[in-house]
Write a protein that holds these residues in place. Sequence first.
Motif, PDB file in Angstrom:
ATOM      1  N   LEU A 152       4.122 -11.275  84.263  1.00 30.35           N
ATOM      2  CA  LEU A 152       3.257 -12.641  83.799  1.00 30.35           C
ATOM      3  C   LEU A 152       1.997 -11.634  82.820  1.00 30.35           C
ATOM      4  O   LEU A 152       1.766 -12.352  81.843  1.00 30.35           O
ATOM      5  CB  LEU A 152       2.567 -13.452  84.906  1.00 30.35           C
ATOM      6  N   LEU A 153       1.389 -11.070  83.483  1.00 30.02           N
ATOM      7  CA  LEU A 153       0.287 -10.439  82.556  1.00 30.02           C
ATOM      8  C   LEU A 153       0.516  -9.612  81.276  1.00 30.02           C
ATOM      9  O   LEU A 153      -0.212 -10.127  80.012  1.00 30.02           O
ATOM     10  CB  LEU A 153      -0.701  -9.665  83.374  1.00 30.02           C
ATOM     11  N   ASP A 154       1.698  -9.897  81.079  1.00 31.26           N
ATOM     12  CA  ASP A 154       2.104  -9.494  79.552  1.00 31.26           C
ATOM     13  C   ASP A 154       2.480 -10.372  78.403  1.00 31.26           C
ATOM     14  O   ASP A 154       2.119 -10.382  77.656  1.00 31.26           O
ATOM     15  CB  ASP A 154       3.283  -8.539  79.658  1.00 31.26           C
ATOM     16  N   GLN A 155       2.862 -10.963  79.212  1.00 30.30           N
ATOM     17  CA  GLN A 155       3.790 -12.615  78.671  1.00 30.30           C
ATOM     18  C   GLN A 155       1.974 -12.851  78.589  1.00 30.30           C
ATOM     19  O   GLN A 155       1.874 -14.267  77.508  1.00 30.30           O
ATOM     20  CB  GLN A 155       4.503 -13.220  79.517  1.00 30.30           C
ATOM     21  N   LEU A 156       1.100 -13.453  79.315  1.00 29.05           N
ATOM     22  CA  LEU A 156       0.015 -14.094  79.079  1.00 29.05           C
ATOM     23  C   LEU A 156      -0.814 -13.930  78.212  1.00 29.05           C
ATOM     24  O   LEU A 156      -1.502 -14.192  77.945  1.00 29.05           O
ATOM     25  CB  LEU A 156      -0.816 -14.746  80.373  1.00 29.05           C
ATOM     26  N   GLY A 157      -0.932 -12.429  77.552  1.00 29.78           N
ATOM     27  CA  GLY A 157      -1.507 -11.770  77.358  1.00 29.78           C
ATOM     28  C   GLY A 157      -1.164 -11.464  75.740  1.00 29.78           C
ATOM     29  O   GLY A 157      -2.134 -11.994  74.976  1.00 29.78           O
ATOM     30  N   GLN A 158      -0.070 -12.421  75.183  1.00 30.63           N
ATOM     31  CA  GLN A 158       0.771 -12.656  73.757  1.00 30.63           C
ATOM     32  C   GLN A 158       0.289 -11.409  72.657  1.00 30.63           C
ATOM     33  O   GLN A 158      -0.285 -11.840  71.742  1.00 30.63           O
ATOM     34  CB  GLN A 158      -0.338 -14.521  73.566  1.00 30.63           C
ATOM     35  N   GLU A 159       0.421 -10.467  73.087  1.00 32.51           N
ATOM     36  CA  GLU A 159      -0.356  -9.490  72.089  1.00 32.51           C
ATOM     37  C   GLU A 159       1.165  -8.690  71.580  1.00 32.51           C
ATOM     38  O   GLU A 159       0.214  -7.922  70.736  1.00 32.51           O
ATOM     39  CB  GLU A 159      -0.757  -7.987  73.268  1.00 32.51           C
ATOM     40  N   HIS A 160       2.597  -8.704  71.775  1.00 34.95           N
ATOM     41  CA  HIS A 160       2.880  -8.052  70.881  1.00 34.95           C
ATOM     42  C   HIS A 160       3.638  -8.481  69.870  1.00 34.95           C
ATOM     43  O   HIS A 160       3.638  -9.931  70.152  1.00 34.95           O
ATOM     44  CB  HIS A 160       4.554  -7.877  72.225  1.00 34.95           C
ATOM     45  N   PRO A 161       4.325  -8.857  68.388  1.00 35.77           N
ATOM     46  CA  PRO A 161       4.502  -9.319  67.823  1.00 35.77           C
ATOM     47  C   PRO A 161       5.283 -10.704  67.665  1.00 35.77           C
ATOM     48  O   PRO A 161       6.362  -9.872  68.826  1.00 35.77           O
ATOM     49  CB  PRO A 161       5.171  -7.720  66.889  1.00 35.77           C
ATOM     50  N   GLY A 162       5.448 -11.424  67.546  1.00 37.14           N
ATOM     51  CA  GLY A 162       6.443 -12.479  67.398  1.00 37.14           C
ATOM     52  C   GLY A 162       5.243 -13.615  69.107  1.00 37.14           C
ATOM     53  O   GLY A 162       6.515 -13.981  68.501  1.00 37.14           O
ATOM     54  N   ALA A 163       4.456 -13.222  69.897  1.00 35.87           N
ATOM     55  CA  ALA A 163       4.733 -14.092  70.757  1.00 35.87           C
ATOM     56  C   ALA A 163       4.671 -14.918  70.626  1.00 35.87           C
ATOM     57  O   ALA A 163       3.662 -15.499  69.807  1.00 35.87           O
ATOM     58  CB  ALA A 163       3.788 -13.507  71.830  1.00 35.87           C
ATOM     59  N   THR A 164       4.853 -16.360  71.538  1.00 36.67           N
ATOM     60  CA  THR A 164       4.829 -17.490  71.514  1.00 36.67           C
ATOM     61  C   THR A 164       4.694 -17.836  72.927  1.00 36.67           C
ATOM     62  O   THR A 164       4.827 -17.060  74.351  1.00 36.67           O
ATOM     63  CB  THR A 164       5.812 -18.164  70.815  1.00 36.67           C
ATOM     64  N   LEU A 165       3.831 -19.324  73.497  1.00 37.27           N
ATOM     65  CA  LEU A 165       4.012 -18.868  74.147  1.00 37.27           C
ATOM     66  C   LEU A 165       4.852 -19.500  75.294  1.00 37.27           C
ATOM     67  O   LEU A 165       5.307 -19.636  76.591  1.00 37.27           O
ATOM     68  CB  LEU A 165       2.922 -20.950  74.583  1.00 37.27           C
ATOM     69  N   ASP A 166       6.071 -19.849  74.133  1.00 37.00           N
ATOM     70  CA  ASP A 166       7.630 -19.914  75.398  1.00 37.00           C
ATOM     71  C   ASP A 166       8.191 -18.946  75.582  1.00 37.00           C
ATOM     72  O   ASP A 166       9.209 -19.014  76.426  1.00 37.00           O
ATOM     73  CB  ASP A 166       8.817 -20.331  73.818  1.00 37.00           C
TER      74      ASP A 166
END
Length: 650
Positions: A313-327
């Motif tokens: 979850l922390l990785d998903q909430l961080g939105q740091e990876h390329p092309g990250a979206t809230l989906d």
Amino acid sequence: MTNNRFRYGAWRGGPDPLAPPYDVRAAVDQVGAEVLAGGSLRDALRDMLRRGPDGGRGLDELAARARRMRREALRRGNLDGAVTKARAQLDQALAAEREELAGRDGDDARFAEAMLDNLPRSTAKAVEELSGYNWASDEARQLYQQILDGLRNEVLGQRFEGLKDALQGADPRTGEAIREMLHDLNGLLDKQARGEDTEQAFRDFMAKHGEFFPENPESIDELIDALARRAAAAERLMRSLTPQQREELAGLMQQALGNADLAGEMAALSANLRTLRPDLNWDRRERMQGNGPDLGYGDAANALGELSELDDLLDQLGQEHPGATLDDIDVEAVQRQLGRAAADDVRRLQELERELRRQGWLARGDDGPTLSPKALRRLGNTALKRAFSELEAGRRGQHDVRSAGAAGEATGASRPWEFGDEQPLDVVRTVGNAVKRAPGSTVTLQVEDFEVVETENRASAAVALCVDLSVSMVLDGRWGPMKQTALALSHLVATKFPQDALQIIGFGRYAMPLTQNELAGVEPDYAKGTNLQHALRIAGRHLRKHPGAEPVVLVVTDGEPTSHLLDDGEAFFDWPPRRETIEATIAEVDEITRYGATINLFMLGDDPGLRRFIDAVARRCGGRVFTPEAEDLGRYVVSDYMRARRGRRG
């Protein structure tokens, strides 16, 4: 009706229906404010979602809660509680057995005591050696059996939520039902791994064994996801123990599962799940902190499963990876770990991001999201309002002329209307003509009564706005005002003077034309150099493309030229400025001056070298010099553009 009773409780039907939706326009304005302040679009979007629009909870607050829960999970207790608990139960059983043996006479009792005294120090090996022991004490036998039954129930209960209650009974049919379920489950997973169609097989499996899965998965993927998370947590538990603890627990589990078929099915299940979900953290090790209680097998595995899910979850909430979206955020995992309110916050943020795209505020570019033309118009309008906020309200000549046809400035005269005229009607003279033609109480307009305002042709202007993109503009707090100024002027030209041709030119070591979208997302040029010569060369090309328009050149800079183009097109840089750089820049000034354009310069800062250069250029080309504060730059530039238009060539 008087007998009706009503019960009230927390809403469980999804997102709170009474929660206010996020205001999409307010979100655009929030992003725009950061862009106008000098931030990049990507950072502004990310910051808005992190902080939350309109003061709502954003990703940062949710991530902070997840980090707090992770710290609490790390302090929950010791992972080797299953071994510690088994050791304590074994000691109690041995104490009860020795007490029973001490009251008996005979060689058999003494032999049994000797056997107990020589048991291995390893708990697992001692339990294994006692598997065939004939207990003299019924209490000791029950305590020994609790070691095996308790660990078996924890292992199976950790893997299958529906087994926790079923394993509490002593019905031997339960064990057979579990073995059958595991056999069928592994067969289903084998089919899935081979890529076969498992839709009907999954329905048949759930119809037969659904009691073991109270979470009621709706597809085989949901079933695999749930089982794989628990299996991965169990694997991480083993890897997080010391080698000695791992050996002890593995030995105890082997004894607890007992039946070879059951142990084999469990091993096959773990292998199948690992094949189907290799991306899970199967091999990660955790070190629990603090001096908490000893955790049993199920609690320890669940704690590690919770830690893994929080990490994801922390990785998903961080939105740091390329092309990250809230989906990318697993809303169900958010609800499991942070609660329904947090999941609703994520859903609203996801809906906001989708609405920004659906309503046309955001567009997808090659490097991620960009502001759409619709959003840029709103952003430019905001910047223009700021620029005009200190000017005289209601000044004439700023009306929208998109429907004015060929009309221009009114001369004060009028003429009879002719078919095809697009000039505005002179209402006073039109009504006056009707009254003169037929005096009386009733006024009827006829074609010959109409008169239109006489106008002179309106000439267009070719405007080149050269803005400094060097890093000093950022360091001295001038980046934001520069962006606001350029966006405001762009919006003014597009909406009030569409016949004008505006080109925004940014210059650092090199110069380049910028569209509105490129301007909104432009980053400072960290390569050293202020190449005004290149910017003026591009400005001259723009002016010559519009030979019938009034030429207007505006320059915004905070540093004297330190770079120019060589014959091969490469930029030369040196500081203090070389004579060659100054001469090359002045040559472009003279070229533009000969074309008939005046260069007006807006000097930010009080560098003596810059002031000498600016004053010399202004005298040479007949231009004007302005020294506004950064926050007043937009007002100065827009006002000067309006003045230049009024004083254009006829």
